[in-house]
Design a protein around this motif. Structure first.
Motif, PDB file in Angstrom:
ATOM      1  N   VAL A  74       4.730  11.238   3.319  1.00 32.23           N
ATOM      2  CA  VAL A  74       5.809  10.307   4.206  1.00 32.23           C
ATOM      3  C   VAL A  74       5.937  10.935   5.650  1.00 32.23           C
ATOM      4  O   VAL A  74       6.936  10.641   6.386  1.00 32.23           O
ATOM      5  CB  VAL A  74       7.358  10.209   3.582  1.00 32.23           C
ATOM      6  CG1 VAL A  74       7.163   9.271   2.162  1.00 32.23           C
ATOM      7  CG2 VAL A  74       7.907  11.309   3.149  1.00 32.23           C
ATOM      8  N   ASP A  75       4.967  11.444   6.088  1.00 32.20           N
ATOM      9  CA  ASP A  75       4.706  12.137   7.616  1.00 32.20           C
ATOM     10  C   ASP A  75       5.905  12.854   7.743  1.00 32.20           C
ATOM     11  O   ASP A  75       6.222  12.980   9.156  1.00 32.20           O
ATOM     12  CB  ASP A  75       4.502  10.856   8.311  1.00 32.20           C
ATOM     13  CG  ASP A  75       3.297  10.277   8.104  1.00 32.20           C
ATOM     14  OD1 ASP A  75       2.114  10.890   8.234  1.00 32.20           O
ATOM     15  OD2 ASP A  75       3.430   9.044   7.718  1.00 32.20           O
ATOM     16  N   LEU A  76       6.268  13.970   7.089  1.00 36.09           N
ATOM     17  CA  LEU A  76       7.278  14.799   7.369  1.00 36.09           C
ATOM     18  C   LEU A  76       6.750  16.275   7.148  1.00 36.09           C
ATOM     19  O   LEU A  76       5.920  16.554   6.321  1.00 36.09           O
ATOM     20  CB  LEU A  76       8.619  14.976   6.296  1.00 36.09           C
ATOM     21  CG  LEU A  76       9.423  13.505   6.563  1.00 36.09           C
ATOM     22  CD1 LEU A  76      10.574  13.383   5.581  1.00 36.09           C
ATOM     23  CD2 LEU A  76       9.846  13.340   7.784  1.00 36.09           C
ATOM     24  N   LEU A 179       9.697   7.453  -0.503  1.00 31.98           N
ATOM     25  CA  LEU A 179       9.581   6.060   0.275  1.00 31.98           C
ATOM     26  C   LEU A 179      10.916   5.622   0.626  1.00 31.98           C
ATOM     27  O   LEU A 179      10.716   5.148   1.992  1.00 31.98           O
ATOM     28  CB  LEU A 179       8.912   5.096  -0.596  1.00 31.98           C
ATOM     29  CG  LEU A 179       7.624   5.668  -1.133  1.00 31.98           C
ATOM     30  CD1 LEU A 179       6.775   4.709  -1.887  1.00 31.98           C
ATOM     31  CD2 LEU A 179       6.619   5.830   0.067  1.00 31.98           C
ATOM     32  N   ARG A 182      11.783   7.652   3.960  1.00 30.76           N
ATOM     33  CA  ARG A 182      11.052   7.288   5.286  1.00 30.76           C
ATOM     34  C   ARG A 182      11.434   5.881   5.654  1.00 30.76           C
ATOM     35  O   ARG A 182      11.480   5.893   6.799  1.00 30.76           O
ATOM     36  CB  ARG A 182       9.431   6.857   4.343  1.00 30.76           C
ATOM     37  CG  ARG A 182       8.536   6.449   5.734  1.00 30.76           C
ATOM     38  CD  ARG A 182       7.284   6.286   5.037  1.00 30.76           C
ATOM     39  NE  ARG A 182       7.320   4.899   4.255  1.00 30.76           N
ATOM     40  CZ  ARG A 182       6.381   4.298   3.736  1.00 30.76           C
ATOM     41  NH1 ARG A 182       5.195   4.856   3.655  1.00 30.76           N
ATOM     42  NH2 ARG A 182       6.465   3.151   3.076  1.00 30.76           N
ATOM     43  N   ASP A 183      11.840   4.816   4.786  1.00 27.70           N
ATOM     44  CA  ASP A 183      12.195   3.505   5.289  1.00 27.70           C
ATOM     45  C   ASP A 183      13.671   3.935   6.155  1.00 27.70           C
ATOM     46  O   ASP A 183      14.216   3.192   6.974  1.00 27.70           O
ATOM     47  CB  ASP A 183      12.507   2.796   4.107  1.00 27.70           C
ATOM     48  CG  ASP A 183      11.224   2.220   3.563  1.00 27.70           C
ATOM     49  OD1 ASP A 183      10.116   2.341   4.168  1.00 27.70           O
ATOM     50  OD2 ASP A 183      11.373   1.506   2.612  1.00 27.70           O
ATOM     51  N   ARG A 186      12.915   5.447   9.346  1.00 27.29           N
ATOM     52  CA  ARG A 186      12.582   4.261  10.266  1.00 27.29           C
ATOM     53  C   ARG A 186      13.735   3.649  11.148  1.00 27.29           C
ATOM     54  O   ARG A 186      13.665   3.118  12.272  1.00 27.29           O
ATOM     55  CB  ARG A 186      11.495   3.437   9.436  1.00 27.29           C
ATOM     56  CG  ARG A 186      10.118   3.977   9.483  1.00 27.29           C
ATOM     57  CD  ARG A 186       9.353   3.104   8.452  1.00 27.29           C
ATOM     58  NE  ARG A 186       7.946   3.712   8.587  1.00 27.29           N
ATOM     59  CZ  ARG A 186       6.875   3.014   7.745  1.00 27.29           C
ATOM     60  NH1 ARG A 186       7.373   2.075   6.980  1.00 27.29           N
ATOM     61  NH2 ARG A 186       5.861   3.575   7.594  1.00 27.29           N
ATOM     62  N   TYR A 193       9.538  10.173  13.611  1.00 31.57           N
ATOM     63  CA  TYR A 193       8.250   9.597  13.485  1.00 31.57           C
ATOM     64  C   TYR A 193       7.444   9.583  14.943  1.00 31.57           C
ATOM     65  O   TYR A 193       6.552   8.731  14.672  1.00 31.57           O
ATOM     66  CB  TYR A 193       8.407   8.470  12.838  1.00 31.57           C
ATOM     67  CG  TYR A 193       8.480   8.559  11.196  1.00 31.57           C
ATOM     68  CD1 TYR A 193       7.771   9.789  10.524  1.00 31.57           C
ATOM     69  CD2 TYR A 193       9.037   7.836  10.324  1.00 31.57           C
ATOM     70  CE1 TYR A 193       8.040   9.966   9.244  1.00 31.57           C
ATOM     71  CE2 TYR A 193       9.109   7.955   9.061  1.00 31.57           C
ATOM     72  CZ  TYR A 193       8.709   9.248   8.408  1.00 31.57           C
ATOM     73  OH  TYR A 193       9.000   9.435   6.922  1.00 31.57           O
ATOM     74  N   THR A 198       3.857   6.453  12.630  1.00 27.02           N
ATOM     75  CA  THR A 198       4.462   5.582  11.353  1.00 27.02           C
ATOM     76  C   THR A 198       5.917   5.143  11.510  1.00 27.02           C
ATOM     77  O   THR A 198       6.496   4.544  10.594  1.00 27.02           O
ATOM     78  CB  THR A 198       4.434   6.819  10.167  1.00 27.02           C
ATOM     79  OG1 THR A 198       5.171   7.828  10.303  1.00 27.02           O
ATOM     80  CG2 THR A 198       2.913   7.073   9.722  1.00 27.02           C
TER      81      THR A 198
END
Ligand code: URA
Length: 200
Positions: A74-76, A179, A182-183, A186, A193, A198
């Motif tokens: 999750v791009d962390l 996930l 991540r949401d 965002r 991010y 992303t």
């Protein structure tokens, strides 16, 4: 004016000298924490194990490798956009659970880290961290992946990577939680991010 970086440096130096509980007598290294000082997302584990004690960094054993993989999905990344620390900074002998009094002493450091960082989201890794930070009666198998709001900060308990290594059947559920995280990032974070493409 002192920067966050300087504040963290000072805090780390003080913490490395800590003798507030008996764990100081058996430690190799104090495991202060790792990450970026503008992190909006803070991960909190229970306490260092053997590898962490030897290397002075949280989550560097097999569990840590799994954690890094799930973070990367999750791009962390601990070196780019998050901060990782533990409830207790010194390894409990034979990896026993940290005692309530050890947690109580050591959480003072975590509170100071939190005050410097002022994260928007806290992710608690496993029951012990979630019980100490979110609520004492947390049911980790039932409540992992849920967000709890406390003092304007969102807190989510997730399954501990060591538990996932013991019971890989729970990995898909754990991934779902990442996930959701991540949401939420965002939705409410400003720059986590930014460089990753992303965030939109
Ligand atoms: N388990 C934790 O809770 N923290 C670590 O740093 C390593 C293993």
């Amino acid at each position: 004016m002192t920067t966050k970086n300087e504040e963290f440096q000072k805090l780390r130096e003080q913490c490395l000298e800590c003798k507030n509980c008996g764990l100081c007598s058996t430690r190799t290294n104090v495991v202060f924490g790792v990450g970026v000082d503008n992190a909006e997302v803070m991960f909190i584990g229970e306490g260092p194990g053997e590898n962490e004690d030897l290397q002075g960094e949280p989550f560097v054993g097999r569990g840590g490798q799994l954690l890094d993989k799930m973070l990367a999905a999750v791009d962390l990344d601990r070196h780019k956009n998050i901060y990782i620390a533990n409830i207790v900074k010194c390894r409990p002998p034979k990896n026993r659970d940290p005692l309530p009094e050890e947690q109580e002493q050591c959480i003072k450091w975590l509170r100071k880290q939190f005050a410097v960082l002022r994260p928007k989201i806290i992710v608690c890794l496993g029951r012990i961290a979630a019980a100490k930070i979110i609520k004492p009666d947390i049911k980790i198998m039932k409540e992992h992946g849920m967000f709890f709001e406390k003092g304007g900060v969102l807190m989510m308990p997730i399954l501990h990577p060591a538990a996932l290594l013991r019971n890989p059947n729970n990995k898909p559920a754990a991934f779902e939680d990442f996930l959701k995280l991540r949401d939420k990032i965002r939705e409410i974070c400003d720059h986590t991010y930014d460089d990753q493409g992303t965030g939109q």
